[in-house]
Design an enzyme around this catalytic site. Structure first.
Site: not given
Ligand SMILES: *Cc1c(COP(=O)(O)O)cnc(C)c1O
Length: 373
Positions: A101, A176, A200
């Site tokens: 990521w 993030d 998530k």
């Molecule tokens: C799932 C995830 C994303 C991506 O999210 P999207 O909604 O598909 O754009 C970004 N960063 C992390 C750490 C993730 O787990």
């Protein structure tokens, strides 16, 4: 009806109480005669839902008053562009690459930031270790330092955010936190911005949460789309364009569910995110301890940075992978297949996964190991 245990990495399981409440309110929200998806985002009903969700999130994560909470769309991946468009100020930005990521975020930033500098990377270890902050090569005058505090695919988590000041950098952290937001308390002291997709640990896909320090607003690059300019979004209470109303409503129900959670008793009683953290520690320990004690399963991540949320593991005999997944499904243990870039298995055990679900997984893994002997 007992629902199966769902180990999906995302979109992921939502607390059953939340789903039931949403189902009960689907056709008629609080006597309004409308479902939430059918309401104007500017009407008093939805404004009430929005304001409650915002203040509950602020309370849950102890977000300081000088941070704005924005409800946006586009997911974590869109934020990979939106953050540099808003915060890079045509200067250098630093990235700490600890898995897929943060790698993806760095690549996207290269389109927008004047200079993208890699301060550290765990690539040499195949992303099984976290580079020691003391070894990071932070650049002078960077606009921000990006980290991914929980790498969903590689199963790596920062158990404390780095103290950039102590490392000689004045830059704010951009975090993030998509895949572990609200799983543990969050330390805002060195943070300029944190973002996460909801799917998530918060609710359905379609809502992105951005929490940003006020003084960082108002410096977007000229090319930044208006709908993605944090200052415009903040000045319009996330209603410059139509916000993801259903996602905000569902997230709001989840925030209330989180605020109700309790662990322990008496003076030891923990509430909200602290209660979740205690539960998440117990869940992760149960699974890692089992994996480490078994010669049949392996997790390759260094002990000091193992994720409490996403636990990748491998069978010693990978020819049994399909049999493992089929047997798991029969027992009501769903979506355990690992990410295609890593292989093997992955158990994502977000807030909505009870300890009993992890126990059921461990029981199955033990039985499968015995039957394979
Ligand atoms: C799932 C995830 C994303 C991506 O999210 P999207 O909604 O598909 O754009 C970004 N960063 C992390 C750490 C993730 O787990």
């Amino acid at each position: 009806m007992n629902r199966p245990y769902n180990f999906s990495a995302g979109p992921a399981a939502i607390p059953e109480e939340v789903l039931q409440q949403a189902a009960a309110e689907m056709l008629d929200w609080h006597g309004s005669g409308m479902g939430v998806m059918e309401m104007s985002h500017r009407g008093k009903e939805f404004i009430a839902i929005y304001e409650q969700a915002e203040s509950d999130l602020r309370a849950l994560l102890a977000v300081p008053a000088h941070f704005k909470i924005l409800f946006m769309q586009g997911g974590g991946i869109a934020e990979n562009a939106i953050v540099p468009l808003n915060l890079s100020r045509a200067a250098a930005v630093d990235f700490v690459v600890t898995g897929s990521w943060s790698q993806k975020s760095r690549k996207e930033a290269q389109k927008y930031a004047a200079e993208v500098h890699t301060a550290a990377t765990g690539e040499a270890s195949n992303f099984t270790t976290l580079p020691d902050p003391a070894s990071w090569q932070l650049s002078r005058g960077a606009s921000y330092v990006h980290i991914c505090s929980n790498e969903t695919i590689h199963g790596i988590e920062f158990h404390a955010l780095p103290d950039l000041k102590a490392l000689g950098s004045d830059a704010p952290l951009v975090v993030d936190f998509s895949s572990h937001v609200a799983s543990r308390p969050f330390d805002w002291s060195g943070v300029g911005l944190a973002f996460g997709g909801a799917q998530k640990n918060i609710g359905p896909a379609g809502l992105t949460i951005v929490i940003v320090r006020e003084d960082l607003l108002g410096h977007a690059l000229p090319a930044c789309p208006s709908a993605f300019d944090y200052k415009i979004v903040a000045d319009n209470q996330s209603m410059y364009n139509t916000p993801p109303t259903w996602g905000i409503y569902m997230a709001g129900l989840t925030f209330q569910w989180l605020l109700r959670q309790r662990e322990g008793a008496g003076t030891e009683e923990l509430a909200g995110v602290a209660a979740m953290e205690a539960r998440n520690i117990a869940k992760a320990r149960l699974l890692y301890d089992f994996i480490d004690a078994s010669p049949f399963y392996v997790n390759k991540v260094a002990a000091n940075c193992r994720s409490r949320m996403n636990i990748p593991f491998f069978l010693a005999d990978e020819s049994r992978n399909d049999a493992f997944l089929a047997g798991a499904k029969e027992r009501g243990l769903l979506q355990l297949k690992g990410h295609k870039s890593v292989g093997g298995m992955r158990a994502s055990i977000y807030n909505a996964m009870p300890l009993a679900g992890v126990q059921a997984l461990v029981d199955y893994m033990r039985d499968f190991e015995r039957s394979a002997a």
